[in-house]
Design an enzyme around this catalytic site. Structure first.
Site, short mmCIF file in Angstrom:
data_model
loop_
_atom_site.label_atom_id
_atom_site.label_comp_id
_atom_site.label_asym_id
_atom_site.label_seq_id
_atom_site.Cartn_x
_atom_site.Cartn_y
_atom_site.Cartn_z
N ILE A 1 7.52 -14.73 -5.93
CA ILE A 1 7.83 -13.79 -7.00
C ILE A 1 9.22 -14.06 -7.57
O ILE A 1 9.43 -14.06 -8.79
CB ILE A 1 7.72 -12.34 -6.48
CG1 ILE A 1 6.25 -12.01 -6.16
CG2 ILE A 1 8.27 -11.34 -7.49
CD1 ILE A 1 6.07 -10.73 -5.35
N GLU B 1 5.17 -3.48 4.17
CA GLU B 1 5.29 -3.09 5.58
C GLU B 1 4.65 -4.21 6.38
O GLU B 1 3.50 -4.58 6.15
CB GLU B 1 4.58 -1.75 5.82
CG GLU B 1 4.92 -1.11 7.16
CD GLU B 1 3.92 -1.47 8.24
OE1 GLU B 1 4.34 -2.14 9.21
OE2 GLU B 1 2.75 -1.10 8.13
N LYS C 1 9.40 -14.91 -2.05
CA LYS C 1 10.00 -16.13 -2.60
C LYS C 1 9.27 -16.59 -3.86
O LYS C 1 9.90 -16.99 -4.85
CB LYS C 1 9.97 -17.24 -1.54
CG LYS C 1 10.91 -17.00 -0.36
CD LYS C 1 10.73 -18.08 0.69
CE LYS C 1 11.57 -17.80 1.93
NZ LYS C 1 11.34 -18.81 3.00
N CYS D 1 0.59 -2.00 13.63
CA CYS D 1 1.95 -2.49 13.40
C CYS D 1 2.93 -1.80 14.33
O CYS D 1 3.96 -2.37 14.69
CB CYS D 1 2.35 -2.25 11.95
SG CYS D 1 1.26 -2.99 10.74
N ASN E 1 9.37 -16.80 -9.94
CA ASN E 1 8.68 -16.52 -11.20
C ASN E 1 9.44 -15.55 -12.10
O ASN E 1 8.90 -15.11 -13.11
CB ASN E 1 7.30 -15.90 -10.90
CG ASN E 1 6.22 -16.93 -10.68
OD1 ASN E 1 6.43 -18.12 -10.88
ND2 ASN E 1 5.05 -16.49 -10.24
#
Length: 547
Positions: free
Chosen positions: A281, A297, A279, A331, A284
């Protein structure tokens, strides 16, 4: 650009052989000696590394040892805004020379780094991973030694294949070519604590195709990541290509993504943090020259589904390994288990309890333990709190359910049995040694597939077990979008570079498949070149002619 005097071919690449560290072996003796030496020398003082030179800021942070949290493996100097600014500017100054270095020379750096890790530094980087990140010898071997070596070697192989992809057709009098340029600007790598190899790959993948990189390591993996950076420099990496800036994650990351020449993010971490960064990025975009590449990831809520035809003994062993190796801090670790009632009541339950009860936990310095500590205080408090919450909600603790933080952050491998398939431990990512079992009725196999697919937003790893091929095929179809890495009669952890490209979709990330050629497409910007050899003599089309 430097001269290219031949079309070189890289050596044959294969997976790094695993060492066993059996009692009485020279490998065991070497690793034990490295661990003892590192303990005697700790805590190490780690600076920021800008232009290959140490920079000390005086803002001292620490990396405690998870098995002995009163002692630090290292302290490190947290980067200031001025240091981050210098790191970005220095990397950008180095960009042109690095991307113009002939491919054979860039490849040689990574092949040499892999050999240094496989040999000279193997025990040292494993010891750093064991003491700093709480891994036992086997988990450190498959991560900091074998997988890191594989990432560097297979990166060379895949980039060679990438560069060889050229247009298959040329019209008469023309020559078509494709350049695979690095991105304009710098790449920010934000790396996690749980895999030393991921730290190396998150900087290695963009850099090997000519990018420059600012590396923000996890505070809980600072020392092992520092060693990787040291090894890359020893292998010949120009000092400004990767800048090593430990410190406060939100501040460093924000400063990087606010820079006009921010070109890409390579991230492994939590889903919530990744979404927040995406968000920021996006907000911007008017600052940047182009559209930054965002590669991530993130989390998982990974599953095993057992069909009534599955083998009980194998199923239990696979569940234990995938849930409790490295205290579930992967993960890909197993979290949700779906067992048919017939299996559960005819041996699965009793075997699972008996084997989990036999697991010992302890420090990495004692080689006999299967499971070690969790990484730190926040993780310990979160995991123990979730277990407590599950108990209060009526979950049955079949095994484990206890913890002790008096010396290290130890949580006993825990199996919870729930009657609610959407209970807290079936839906929330835990990232710890907690497995929750839901017993389904044998006739509800397909409904259980739907339940697995819809219970969480994650889609990282999953596995199905059974002998009935039609049932396996049906589940594979129904669960097609539930896991980016899908296993049949094998546990949901343990992806190998070059064999099972790794990554998930939905809330689990961008599924760009590290360990394969796919990841490198994300860090290049292709240029198509057409060269004409025959000058045209007139502008008319043939159809313009009347006769």
């Amino acid at each position: 650009m430097s001269s290219q005097l031949a079309a070189f071919r890289v050596p044959v690449i294969d997976n790094e052989p695993m060492r066993a560290y059996a009692a009485g072996s020279s490998d065991r003796a070497g690793l034990e000696a490295a661990v003892k030496k590192m303990i005697s020398q700790a805590p190490f003082e780690i600076p920021c590394i800008v232009d290959g030179k140490p920079v000390k800021t005086g803002d001292i942070q620490s990396q405690p040892m998870p098995h002995d949290h009163a002692n630090n493996l290292c302290t490190y100097h947290a980067a200031t805004p001025e240091i981050v600014k210098n790191a970005i500017e220095s990397s950008l100054r180095a960009k042109s020379q690095w991307e113009e270095m002939p491919w054979a020379d860039r490849a040689a750096i990574f092949l040499k780094a892999a050999d240094l890790i496989a040999g000279k530094y193997r025990f040292e980087i494993m010891a750093a991973t064991m003491l700093g990140q709480g891994k036992n010898a086997w988990q450190a071997e498959i991560d900091a030694a074998a997988e890191l070596v594989d990432f560097f070697r297979f990166s060379v192989k895949y980039v060679e294949e990438l560069y060889a992809q050229q247009p298959p057709r040329n019209s008469a009098g023309t020559w078509n070519r494709t350049e695979f340029r690095p991105l304009e600007g710098f790449v920010l790598a934000v790396t996690p604590f749980n895999f030393t190899a991921i730290g190396g790959n998150l900087v290695g993948a963009p850099v090997i195709v000519g990018n420059v990189c600012v590396w923000k390591p996890s505070p809980m993996a600072t020392y092992s990541n520092f060693l990787i950076h040291k090894i890359l420099l020893e292998a010949g990496l120009p000092p400004s290509v990767i800048q090593f800036v430990p410190g406060n994650p939100p501040e460093i990351v924000q400063q990087c993504i606010d820079h006009p020449k921010f070109a890409g993010l390579h991230f492994t971490g939590s889903t919530q943090v990744f979404r927040s960064l995406w968000k920021k990025i996006a907000n911007n975009l008017d600052v940047y020259k182009g559209y930054p590449r965002v590669v991530g990831e993130t989390g998982g809520k990974n599953f095993h589904l057992y069909h009534p035809s599955a083998d009980i003994q194998s199923g239990v062993v696979q569940a234990i390994r995938s849930a409790f190796e490295y205290s579930g801090q992967k993960c890909s670790a197993l979290s949700r288990v779906y067992v048919p009632r017939s299996m559960w009541e005819n041996g699965f339950r009793d075997q699972l309890k008996s084997q989990v009860d036999s697991i010992t936990i302890g420090p990495c310095t004692a080689f006999n333990h299967f499971t070690g500590p969790v990484i730190g205080r926040p993780a310990f408090d979160k995991i123990s709190g979730i277990i407590t919450k599950a108990k209060e909600a009526g979950g049955e603790v079949l095994a484990g359910g206890t913890w002790d933080d008096s010396k290290g952050f130890f949580i006993q491998p825990t199996v919870i049995v729930t009657k609610d398939p959407k209970s807290v431990t079936m839906t929330e990512e835990i990232f710890g040694p907690v497995m929750t079992v839901y017993v389904y009725e044998d006739a509800e196999y397909e409904q259980t597939c739907e339940l697995i697919d819809t219970t969480t937003d994650y889609a990282l790893t999953g596995a199905i077990f059974g002998v009935d091929r039609a049932a396996l095929q049906r589940a594979a179809h129904l669960l097609r979008n539930s896991a980016g890495n899908f296993y049949i009669n094998d546990k949901c952890t343990g992806a190998v570079v070059g064999q099972q490209p790794f990554g998930g979709a939905r809330a689990s990330g961008t599924n760009d498949k590290s360990g394969s050629i796919s990841i490198f497409y994300r860090f290049i910007s292709a240029r198509s070149i057409k060269e004409n050899f025959v000058a045209p003599t007139e502008f008319h089309y043939p159809s313009n002619l009347l006769e």
